[in-house]
Design an enzyme around this catalytic site. Structure first.
Site, mmCIF file in Angstrom:
data_model
loop_
_atom_site.group_PDB
_atom_site.id
_atom_site.type_symbol
_atom_site.label_atom_id
_atom_site.label_comp_id
_atom_site.label_asym_id
_atom_site.label_seq_id
_atom_site.Cartn_x
_atom_site.Cartn_y
_atom_site.Cartn_z
ATOM 1 N N PHE A 53 -14.077 152.472 11.561
ATOM 2 C CA PHE A 53 -13.477 151.144 11.465
ATOM 3 C C PHE A 53 -12.389 151.206 10.384
ATOM 4 C CE2 PHE A 53 -13.305 146.646 10.384
ATOM 5 C CZ PHE A 53 -13.465 146.041 11.621
ATOM 6 N N ASP A 109 -22.187 153.972 7.234
ATOM 7 C CA ASP A 109 -21.945 152.570 7.533
ATOM 8 C C ASP A 109 -22.807 152.215 8.742
ATOM 9 O OD1 ASP A 109 -20.974 150.133 8.429
ATOM 10 O OD2 ASP A 109 -18.986 150.507 7.581
ATOM 11 N N ARG A 121 -15.230 145.398 25.497
ATOM 12 C CA ARG A 121 -16.456 145.758 24.794
ATOM 13 C C ARG A 121 -17.532 144.707 25.027
ATOM 14 N NH1 ARG A 121 -16.787 146.286 18.248
ATOM 15 N NH2 ARG A 121 -16.371 144.070 18.424
ATOM 16 N N TYR A 161 -23.884 139.897 9.640
ATOM 17 C CA TYR A 161 -23.427 138.863 10.588
ATOM 18 C C TYR A 161 -23.299 139.376 12.012
ATOM 19 C CZ TYR A 161 -19.028 141.168 9.285
ATOM 20 O OH TYR A 161 -18.071 142.103 9.010
ATOM 21 N N LYS A 162 -23.492 140.693 12.220
ATOM 22 C CA LYS A 162 -23.422 141.240 13.584
ATOM 23 C C LYS A 162 -24.814 141.147 14.211
ATOM 24 C CE LYS A 162 -19.291 143.903 12.548
ATOM 25 N NZ LYS A 162 -18.759 145.106 11.920
HETATM 26 C C1 LIG Z 1 -17.543 144.889 11.071
HETATM 27 C C2 LIG Z 1 -17.250 146.090 10.265
HETATM 28 C C3 LIG Z 1 -16.697 145.986 8.973
HETATM 29 C C4 LIG Z 1 -16.289 144.645 8.416
HETATM 30 O O1 LIG Z 1 -16.189 144.619 7.034
HETATM 31 P P1 LIG Z 1 -16.192 143.198 6.279
HETATM 32 O O2 LIG Z 1 -15.848 143.513 4.886
HETATM 33 O O3 LIG Z 1 -17.554 142.603 6.464
HETATM 34 O O4 LIG Z 1 -15.154 142.334 6.944
HETATM 35 C C5 LIG Z 1 -16.536 147.139 8.237
HETATM 36 N N1 LIG Z 1 -16.875 148.357 8.751
HETATM 37 C C6 LIG Z 1 -17.389 148.494 9.993
HETATM 38 C C7 LIG Z 1 -17.761 149.837 10.510
HETATM 39 C C8 LIG Z 1 -17.577 147.372 10.790
HETATM 40 O O5 LIG Z 1 -18.045 147.488 12.022
#
Ligand SMILES: *Cc1c(COP(=O)(O)O)cnc(C)c1O
Length: 400
Positions: free
Chosen positions: A113, A187, A359, A212-213
């Site tokens: 990400f 992560d 997705r 939040y996911k």
């Molecule tokens: C959703 C996601 C994020 C989001 O980071 P935030 O700081 O919560 O906005 C970061 N890394 C990955 C791999 C994600 O899927």
């Protein structure tokens, strides 16, 4: 065995909607509404400042962390919540790098990400120690570990690729990184609540993730961080905020890291979001992650078979082998953006990830075969009748 028809009733899902985007933002647990209202009314409203002690606001980050810890195989007392995932990535990486002085390479992959990679770049720049961020294709990570060898400081990976759902072999990569003396930061954004994770069993060093996911704690809910017990006395927090201090209310001018995982706290915790997380975890406390995994695979396999049988223009972007896939299914389609808008207009909610990925997240707590069947029928109708090809579906919104 988890009763998934019972868990579905615990969520507020609009009538007529098939929600296949819980991998991006989980739906509202019905109980969260009253929990948040009570926190506002009875705690903030009545207790005001005394809520930090009386309602336990100050100790909740650790208590909530332990409940998440059960889902990811962490030892009790080694997970804490707070901040956002981007911040937690920075913290974990900074601490890991400091434990491996002199080594110059941060290895990730080009499916990670972007925020994780941006944070790594920014951190490397501020450290000014010539760290390099190396991003091979995900399937080449294992070879790269061996090739980089003793210059590898930290392997930083997202276990499940947010776009394709491709899943790394966590235990094997940890072993390979440890063999060359490196540390690993995982992560778990698309793992926590999606599939069983065994941080302790895999000998993990650091892990971070969001709530939040798949965990359903609501937009803006705090992230979590895990530090293995063997490192917890040695890590030095780069973001040395007052709530990570050993005695925040001594108001010392010098920073002294708190005990164990407490030092990974930074500032004031988000009390209203913690109320939502608490309600979301009341559901998770009852769940066996093995049941989630079995059911998730059934739902994903059903969706893939149904879509592939009816829509030859959609090409599977996710691994075909369920063992190497997370809890989502992605398809390539050059008109993926308008096709997803057409689906959303019909109440089947997935999302689009550039350049061409449609997705769909499968979340057994509230998605069942009926939802999957409906999604297959809707995708089929939109593809066979080219219903995506309308001007209104081609205009891009800010959030895709
Ligand atoms: C959703 C996601 C994020 C989001 O980071 P935030 O700081 O919560 O906005 C970061 N890394 C990955 C791999 C994600 O899927």
């Amino acid at each position: 065995m988890t009763n998934f028809s019972a868990t579905k009733k615990l969520f507020s899902l609009p009538d007529g909607m098939t929600y296949l985007d819980g991998n991006s933002l989980g739906p509202l647990p019905i109980a969260a509404q009253d929990r948040i209202a009570a926190c506002v009314r009875d705690e903030w409203g009545e207790m005001l400042i005394t809520g930090w002690n009386k309602a336990g606001w100050m100790v909740q980050p650790r208590a909530l962390g332990d409940r998440i810890g059960r889902l990811i195989g962490a030892e009790p007392g080694h997970v804490v919540i707070g901040d956002t995932l981007s911040i937690k990535v920075y913290q974990a990486l900074a601490s890991a790098l400091e434990l491996r002085p002199g080594r110059k390479v941060i290895l990730s992959d080009n499916g990670n990400f972007p925020t994780d990679l941006y944070m790594a770049d920014g951190l490397a720049r501020s450290l000014g120690q010539d760290h390099r961020v190396v991003t091979p294709a995900p399937e080449d990570v294992a070879d790269q570990i061996a090739a980089i060898g003793e210059d590898l400081a930290v392997l930083m990976l997202t276990e499940v690729d947010y776009r394709t759902g491709r899943r790394h072999d966590m235990p094997a990569l940890i072993r390979a990184a440890h063999d060359v003396g490196a540390l690993v930061v995982w992560d778990l954004a698309h793992s926590a609540g999606a599939l069983p994770v065994d941080l302790s069993g895999a000998n993990a060093d650091f892990a971070v993730g969001c709530t939040y996911k798949y965990l359903n704690a609501g937009p803006g809910a705090p992230a979590f961080i895990y530090v293995a017990p063997r490192h917890s006395a040695a890590v030095r927090p780069a973001l040395s905020g007052w709530l990570g201090h050993d005695a925040p209310f001594a108001f010392d001018l010098d920073y002294r890291p708190g005990d164990g995982i407490d030092r990974m706290r930074v500032g004031t915790p988000p009390v209203l979001q913690m109320a939502a997380l608490d309600a979301a975890l009341d559901i998770w406390d009852q769940i066996d992650m093995k049941d989630i995994r079995t059911r998730s695979i059934e739902l994903c396999e059903r969706f893939i078979a149904g879509v592939e049988a009816a829509c030859p223009d959609l090409r599977l972007a996710s691994p075909r082998n369920p063992e190497t896939r997370g809890s989502q299914v992605s398809f390539h389609f050059e008109n993926g953006y308008p096709a997803m808008q057409a689906l959303i207009a019909r109440g089947v909610i997935g999302d689009f990830r550039a350049p061409d990925i449609m997705r769909f997240g499968f979340t057994p707590l509230y998605i069942d075969e009926g939802d999957v069947n409906r999604a297959i029928e809707t995708v089929t109708d939109i593809m066979t009748n080219r219903l995506w090809d309308r001007p209104e579906y081609h205009t891009r919104a800010a959030v895709t």
